[in-house]
Motif scaffolding. Structure first.
Motif, short mmCIF file in Angstrom:
data_model
loop_
_atom_site.label_atom_id
_atom_site.label_comp_id
_atom_site.label_asym_id
_atom_site.label_seq_id
_atom_site.Cartn_x
_atom_site.Cartn_y
_atom_site.Cartn_z
N SER A 57 0.82 -1.22 0.00
CA SER A 57 0.00 0.00 0.00
C SER A 57 0.86 1.27 0.00
CB SER A 57 -0.96 0.00 1.18
OG SER A 57 -0.24 0.06 2.39
N SER A 58 2.14 1.13 0.30
CA SER A 58 3.03 2.30 0.33
C SER A 58 3.66 2.57 -1.03
CB SER A 58 4.13 2.09 1.38
OG SER A 58 5.05 1.08 0.95
N LEU A 59 3.38 1.74 -2.03
CA LEU A 59 4.03 1.87 -3.33
C LEU A 59 3.23 2.79 -4.26
CD1 LEU A 59 4.89 -1.89 -3.92
CD2 LEU A 59 6.38 -0.10 -3.01
N SER A 60 3.96 3.62 -4.97
CA SER A 60 3.32 4.49 -5.96
C SER A 60 2.98 3.68 -7.21
CB SER A 60 4.26 5.64 -6.33
OG SER A 60 5.39 5.13 -7.04
N ASP A 61 2.08 4.22 -8.00
CA ASP A 61 1.74 3.58 -9.28
C ASP A 61 2.98 3.47 -10.17
OD1 ASP A 61 -0.87 3.35 -8.47
OD2 ASP A 61 -1.61 5.03 -9.68
N GLU A 62 3.86 4.45 -10.09
CA GLU A 62 5.09 4.45 -10.88
C GLU A 62 5.98 3.26 -10.50
OE1 GLU A 62 9.02 7.18 -10.95
OE2 GLU A 62 7.14 8.27 -11.27
N LYS B 229 4.35 -0.02 -11.74
CA LYS B 229 4.56 -0.17 -13.18
C LYS B 229 6.01 -0.56 -13.48
CE LYS B 229 3.98 2.07 -17.63
NZ LYS B 229 3.60 3.31 -18.35
N ALA B 230 6.95 0.06 -12.80
CA ALA B 230 8.37 -0.27 -13.00
C ALA B 230 8.65 -1.73 -12.62
CB ALA B 230 9.25 0.68 -12.20
N ALA B 231 8.00 -2.22 -11.57
CA ALA B 231 8.19 -3.61 -11.16
C ALA B 231 7.63 -4.56 -12.22
CB ALA B 231 7.53 -3.88 -9.81
N LEU B 232 6.49 -4.21 -12.81
CA LEU B 232 5.92 -5.05 -13.87
C LEU B 232 6.82 -5.07 -15.10
CD1 LEU B 232 2.15 -4.10 -13.59
CD2 LEU B 232 3.21 -6.28 -12.98
N VAL B 233 7.40 -3.94 -15.45
CA VAL B 233 8.33 -3.90 -16.57
C VAL B 233 9.58 -4.72 -16.22
CG1 VAL B 233 9.85 -2.39 -17.93
CG2 VAL B 233 7.49 -1.71 -17.47
N PHE C 291 15.27 -3.17 -5.83
CA PHE C 291 13.93 -2.64 -6.05
C PHE C 291 13.96 -1.12 -5.87
CE2 PHE C 291 9.77 -1.16 -4.75
CZ PHE C 291 8.99 -1.67 -5.78
N GLY C 292 13.40 -0.40 -6.83
CA GLY C 292 13.36 1.05 -6.76
C GLY C 292 14.52 1.73 -7.46
N THR C 293 15.52 0.94 -7.86
CA THR C 293 16.66 1.51 -8.61
C THR C 293 16.74 0.81 -9.97
OG1 THR C 293 18.24 0.02 -7.50
CG2 THR C 293 17.90 2.20 -6.51
#
Length: 167
Positions: free
Chosen positions: A73-78, A81-85, A133-135
Motif C-alpha cells: 500500500s506504500s508503493l506508488s503507481d510508478e 509499473k516499473a516492477a511489472l516492466v 527494487f526502486g533503482t
C-alpha cells in the motif's frame, strides 16, 4: 523397435534429473546464509541482513524462495509499473509479486528438477531483486532491452517497435 525408441526418449530425462529435495536444500541454505532457522520445507534465513524464506511442497513438487520488500500500500503507481516492466526485462528468474499486502521478490520452480547451482543462483537473484527494487530492479547483471515510458517521445519510439499481428 518400440522398446528402443522408448529407452532413447526416457534415458535423457533420467540423466538430467536433478532430484533436489528438502535435505539438499537445507544444506545449501545453511551454506549460503548468515543465519537460518526453521525446518526442512519451511526455512527463514538471512543473506547480508536481507530476510529470505523458502517453502516446499514435496507432494506437488513445488518450491519457492521469497523475500519481503515493502508494504504494497506504500508503493506508488510508478513503482508498481516499473516492477511489472522489470518482471519482463531485468528480474529474470525471479518476479516481483504482491500477496497479503506485501511486495515480494519471488522465485518459484518445480523442486526435483533443480540443481544445486540453480538453487544458489535463485537465492542470489531473490536477494538482488530485493536490494535493487526502486533503482535498477535487476536480479542479475543480465537484462533484456526495455524500460518504462514516461514521455511522448518514448511513446513514439515504442510505436516504431515491431508488434505482433493477429493472424
Amino acid at each position: 523397435m518400440k522398446t528402443l525408441t522408448l529407452i532413447l526418449l526416457v534415458l535423457p530425462l533420467c540423466i538430467f534429473s536433478q532430484d533436489m529435495n528438502n535435505e539438499k536444500l537445507d544444506t545449501i541454505y545453511t551454506t549460503v546464509s548468515d543465519s537460518i532457522q526453521g525446518k526442512p520445507g519451511a526455512w527463514q534465513f538471512f543473506v547480508k541482513e536481507i530476510p529470505l524464506m523458502s517453502i516446499t511442497d514435496t507432494n506437488h513438487n513445488r518450491m519457492r524462495i521469497i523475500s519481503p520488500i515493502a508494504d504494497s500500500s506504500s508503493l506508488s503507481d510508478e513503482l508498481i509499473k516499473a516492477a511489472l516492466v522489470a518482471n519482463f526485462h531485468t528480474a529474470l528468474d525471479v518476479k516481483y509479486a504482491v500477496s497479503d499486502g506485501v511486495l515480494w521478490s519471488v522465485f518459484i520452480h518445480p523442486l526435483k528438477e533443480l540443481s544445486e547451482h540453480q538453487v544458489k543462483d535463485a537465492v542470489s537473484q531473490v536477494y538482488y531483486a530485493h536490494i535493487n527494487f526502486g533503482t535498477t530492479f535487476a536480479s542479475t547483471a543480465l537484462t533484456f532491452p526495455g524500460r518504462v515510458s514516461d514521455s511522448d517521445n518514448d511513446v513514439e519510439k515504442e510505436k516504431e517497435q515491431p508488434r505482433f499481428k493477429k493472424l
